[in-house]
Every structure is written in C-alpha cells, then in structure tokens.
Design a protein around this motif. Sequence first.
Motif, PDB file in Angstrom:
ATOM      1  N   UNK A 189      80.908  45.767  34.744  1.00 56.73           N
ATOM      2  CA  UNK A 189      81.954  45.583  34.220  1.00 56.73           C
ATOM      3  C   UNK A 189      83.434  45.904  34.949  1.00 56.73           C
ATOM      4  N   UNK A 190      84.532  45.389  34.667  1.00 60.89           N
ATOM      5  CA  UNK A 190      85.880  45.169  35.095  1.00 60.89           C
ATOM      6  C   UNK A 190      86.700  45.993  34.638  1.00 60.89           C
ATOM      7  N   UNK A 191      87.644  46.956  34.870  1.00 59.84           N
ATOM      8  CA  UNK A 191      88.476  47.309  34.244  1.00 59.84           C
ATOM      9  C   UNK A 191      90.028  46.890  34.432  1.00 59.84           C
ATOM     10  N   UNK A 192      90.886  46.590  33.365  1.00 60.43           N
ATOM     11  CA  UNK A 192      92.487  46.237  34.193  1.00 60.43           C
ATOM     12  C   UNK A 192      93.295  47.098  34.605  1.00 60.43           C
TER      13      UNK A 192
ATOM     14  N   UNK B 178      91.982  44.015  38.863  1.00 61.11           N
ATOM     15  CA  UNK B 178      90.978  44.493  38.295  1.00 61.11           C
ATOM     16  C   UNK B 178      90.075  45.367  39.405  1.00 61.11           C
ATOM     17  N   UNK B 179      89.197  46.088  38.400  1.00 60.44           N
ATOM     18  CA  UNK B 179      88.862  46.974  39.452  1.00 60.44           C
ATOM     19  C   UNK B 179      87.432  46.898  38.713  1.00 60.44           C
ATOM     20  N   UNK B 180      86.156  47.106  39.337  1.00 60.36           N
ATOM     21  CA  UNK B 180      84.536  47.396  38.924  1.00 60.36           C
ATOM     22  C   UNK B 180      84.230  48.617  39.059  1.00 60.36           C
ATOM     23  N   UNK B 181      83.290  49.057  38.809  1.00 67.31           N
ATOM     24  CA  UNK B 181      82.061  50.233  39.450  1.00 67.31           C
ATOM     25  C   UNK B 181      82.055  50.601  40.445  1.00 67.31           C
TER      26      UNK B 181
END
Length: 377
Positions: A208-211, A225-228
């Motif tokens: 998943x990615x977060x903004x 956006x960054x991923x885990x």
Amino acid sequence: RSRVTGAPATVKVVFVRDHLTQVVPSPTMSGPKHLAVRLFPGAAAGGQGCNVYNGPPGDPARPQAHLGTVNQEGSSVEGLAAVDQEGDWMKLEQPDGSELGWIEASPAVVVPLAFPAFYRFSASLPENTELRVRHGAAEDAPLMGTLKAGALVYGLSLQGPWLRIALFGDGTGDFTEAFMMTSVQSRATLIPVVPSLYMFAPDLPNGCSLRVRSNPHGEAPEIATLTNEYLLQIVDADTSGDVAWLRVILPNAAPAEHAWMMANTSDRHLLVPVNPTKYRIAPQLPANCSLRVRSKPEAEADVIGQVTGSVAIKVAFQAENWLRIIMVGGGGEGGEGGQGSKVGASAWMMAASGDQHLLVPLASSGHDQATAAPSTP
C-alpha cells in the motif's frame, strides 16, 4: 467503557451520533528518535574534548553528573547515533549499542551523517531572536533577510560554520539556496533536530502507499506518495484537528520544506512509532565475518551495505526470516561496522541461514536488554 494503558499520550476521542466509537492515541513526538552523527571532540569549547553527562541540566530528580570526556585529537568519532534530545542536549549511543551519555550538542561538535537534515534555533537564544540569511558562506555576503525563532531550517549541507539551506517559495516546490551561521562567537545558533522514527502500521496491506501533502490537511496538494518500504523521519506533529499529521523528511526526493502525512483516520492507525530492537552478529560466526544488507527481503536483491564486527544492528521489525534494519551510515558500503546509507531506505538482513543463526538479539551484558523484534504480516 474504554481504558488506555501505557505511556501518557494525547488521545483523540471520535464521536458518531453521540456514541463513543474509537479511541486513537495521537503522536506526541516523544517516541524513539534516531539521527546518525559524527562527533568532533576537538571542536568543543576550549579544545579540551567533549564532556559527557548522565543527563541534561535542570532535572531535580536527577542531578547532572559528569561521566567523563571524549577527547580524540584531530579526528572524528564515527558510528554514533543520537537517540534522544532535550533542548540543545543529545543522548548518544556508541556503535556497539551501549550508551555514551548526554552532551551539549554544539553544531561544530555534532554533525549529521547524512543530509538533508532539519535544524532549529538553539534553546539558549532569546525568544525574539532573528538570524540572518545570506547569499553566500561569508559574513560580508549580501543579506537576503532573517528567520525568526521557531522556524525549522531545511539544511542541505555544512560548509565549516555555515549551513547551506533551502529557502522555499510559494508552494511550487522551487527553492533558493542560502546560508546561515550555525554559531556566532562560539555560541550555538542552530542545532540539528533528532527526528522520531515512524513506519507504516503493520496491519496495512502489503504494497500500500500513503499520500504526502504540502500542508497538514486533507485538501492540501499532494506532493508525493510513499510505500511501506520506507521508515519515516518525523520532525514535527500537528494534532490540532480531527486526525494527527506528521511532518516527514522525504527520502530520496527533491527538497520539500513542508511534507506532511496523515498518521491516523478516525478508526485506524496509518503510521506508528518504530520501537527498535538491538541485534548483533551471532557470536559463533568468525570474528572477521561480514553480513550483507539488501534492498529487499530477497536473497537476490541488490547489496546496499554490509555489517562487520561488534556493531549493534537496530531492527524495526521482522518479516519471516528477514530483519528490517535501520540504516545508520551515510552512504556506500558502510565502512568499519557501518550499516549502509540513509536512515529510512529499504534495508534488510537475513536472520538465519538453514540451522545457522546469523543475527541474534543483543545480550544485556553491558548493553540494554533486547528481545526478539516484533513481527509484521
């Protein structure tokens, strides 16, 4: 009835139709911190080395006591990590994971191992202080303006007593290089910020990615956006709204003065503090062996560093036979006991090969007690 146990924390209580539905602790910026640093004892005031204490001054319950002096003529002390900060004081750990103690962190003595790094005004300066910003690294360079106390300064590199900084414009991401003095007449003016370490919540889906947004609200422009795969360095928090926002140093990206990520929604955590566990190379392995650090938890992934000797390896979590480690070096192969490049980069080490343990939790002999790293799905 709900009860929150553990360390004190700011708690957000979310009501829907007058019923208590969720209790989500908000980040307090009091969790584990980490900043890889070099120490230059010869640059301390008076040139007599760097004094080490049991804690910063001002705590009636723990009178400050002098533990010793670090005095290494003409060279730096490598492999250290700042793991806590109070005012201008930093708590340092040695490469083997043992505690060195607290030092007063003047900018000439304590230097971040990797940039970018945020700086803030020294706690010793008056509240109404303004510091000059210049076009060049010289006292006669043209003046660009001033910054007021409270500002976080985005540092790009150090040039002697001068910090090369990024001045950002109108939110477009463009910036201008400028320079500020880190000390004036042996008095510190700017001090490195020791970031808190966060990671994606373990129950989030893999991949998943977060903004990342330019300001701490959901309608602000999205800048990345960054991923885990990343661990996140956090330098500020905004808990004034319905959700908490964390100000992050963007890894492997162009400079961004304001980069904010949502830490929680009304019913779940998105980002959580890293609680690192200390490991070391298994004692039954040859004394001169080195173990590889890889970019992914895969045997054929790129080698990005290596670990040798008795260095303590900080582990964020474990995924099957792989340990997600916290990088402490500044680039390249890590050198003497180093751990590769920047904090936050994806970095993994194999815990065992067949029946042979490669890494084991650090024993409590002279070190902090360590248990096995937490697992994540």
